[in-house]
Design an enzyme around this catalytic site. Sequence first.
Site, PDB file in Angstrom:
ATOM      1  N   CYS A   7     -11.559  12.908   7.484  1.00  0.00           N
ATOM      2  CA  CYS A   7     -12.806  12.771   8.249  1.00  0.00           C
ATOM      3  C   CYS A   7     -13.934  12.296   7.339  1.00  0.00           C
ATOM      4  O   CYS A   7     -14.754  11.454   7.728  1.00  0.00           O
ATOM      5  CB  CYS A   7     -13.189  14.095   8.899  1.00  0.00           C
ATOM      6  SG  CYS A   7     -12.227  14.535  10.357  1.00  0.00           S
ATOM      7  N   HIS A  97      -2.183  10.540  10.376  1.00  0.00           N
ATOM      8  CA  HIS A  97      -2.206   9.301   9.584  1.00  0.00           C
ATOM      9  C   HIS A  97      -0.852   8.638   9.654  1.00  0.00           C
ATOM     10  O   HIS A  97       0.177   9.299   9.560  1.00  0.00           O
ATOM     11  CB  HIS A  97      -2.615   9.564   8.131  1.00  0.00           C
ATOM     12  CG  HIS A  97      -1.865  10.670   7.455  1.00  0.00           C
ATOM     13  ND1 HIS A  97      -2.124  12.004   7.696  1.00  0.00           N
ATOM     14  CD2 HIS A  97      -0.857  10.644   6.549  1.00  0.00           C
ATOM     15  CE1 HIS A  97      -1.307  12.746   6.970  1.00  0.00           C
ATOM     16  NE2 HIS A  97      -0.520  11.947   6.259  1.00  0.00           N
TER      17      HIS A  97
HETATM   18  P1  DGP Z   1       1.386  13.064   4.052  1.00  0.00           P
HETATM   19  O1  DGP Z   1       2.212  13.649   2.963  1.00  0.00           O
HETATM   20  O2  DGP Z   1       2.199  12.275   5.077  1.00  0.00           O
HETATM   21  O3  DGP Z   1       0.473  14.064   4.688  1.00  0.00           O
HETATM   22  O4  DGP Z   1       0.484  11.960   3.355  1.00  0.00           O
HETATM   23  C1  DGP Z   1      -0.787  12.206   2.865  1.00  0.00           C
HETATM   24  C2  DGP Z   1      -1.125  11.057   1.979  1.00  0.00           C
HETATM   25  O5  DGP Z   1      -2.517  11.060   1.780  1.00  0.00           O
HETATM   26  C3  DGP Z   1      -0.477  11.093   0.604  1.00  0.00           C
HETATM   27  O6  DGP Z   1       0.392   9.964   0.462  1.00  0.00           O
HETATM   28  C4  DGP Z   1      -1.624  11.023  -0.377  1.00  0.00           C
HETATM   29  C5  DGP Z   1      -2.791  10.608   0.492  1.00  0.00           C
HETATM   30  N1  DGP Z   1      -4.062  11.201   0.129  1.00  0.00           N
HETATM   31  C6  DGP Z   1      -4.341  12.529   0.042  1.00  0.00           C
HETATM   32  N2  DGP Z   1      -5.646  12.702  -0.255  1.00  0.00           N
HETATM   33  C7  DGP Z   1      -6.186  11.454  -0.337  1.00  0.00           C
HETATM   34  C8  DGP Z   1      -7.496  10.982  -0.614  1.00  0.00           C
HETATM   35  O7  DGP Z   1      -8.437  11.729  -0.845  1.00  0.00           O
HETATM   36  N3  DGP Z   1      -7.672   9.635  -0.618  1.00  0.00           N
HETATM   37  C9  DGP Z   1      -6.636   8.770  -0.364  1.00  0.00           C
HETATM   38  N4  DGP Z   1      -6.924   7.447  -0.402  1.00  0.00           N
HETATM   39  N5  DGP Z   1      -5.396   9.177  -0.098  1.00  0.00           N
HETATM   40  C10 DGP Z   1      -5.166  10.511  -0.088  1.00  0.00           C
END
Ligand code: DGP
Length: 111
Positions: A7, A97
């Site tokens: 968010c 996502h």
């Molecule tokens: P999942 O494991 O499917 O919930 O994927 C979450 C993904 O989100 C993981 O591949 C890393 C990414 N991620 C987590 N925190 C952040 C963030 O603060 N910024 C970005 N760009 N990606 C993030």
Amino acid sequence: MADCIFCKIAAHEAPATIVHEDEDVVAFEDLGHRAPLHVLVIPRRHVASLAEADAATAGTVAAAAARVAREAGYAERGYRVVTNVGPDAGQSVPHLHFHVLAGRPLGWPPG
Ligand code: DGP
């Protein structure tokens, strides 16, 4: 949702490399980068996962994922769109996502 990192990214209150955004969705590069293209597509409105999304939201995010892949040049070569739901799937961020992965052969089945 106040303490949701996605968010905050959608509201430009946390940093991210955004590759597409409109009134409904935001697409940004995944921090973990598991492939040459690894983008996350999220609805602006907080929804915990696909299990809680209505059809319009799920469809809008899916269409945006295909658009991101197409605009990055992977329409012909192919790509993968995946969403993790819950602990067994390894969902680590409780904001819906879709991962868009491309640019290398993607193994099947996933781990
Ligand atoms: P999942 O494991 O499917 O919930 O994927 C979450 C993904 O989100 C993981 O591949 C890393 C990414 N991620 C987590 N925190 C952040 C963030 O603060 N910024 C970005 N760009 N990606 C993030």
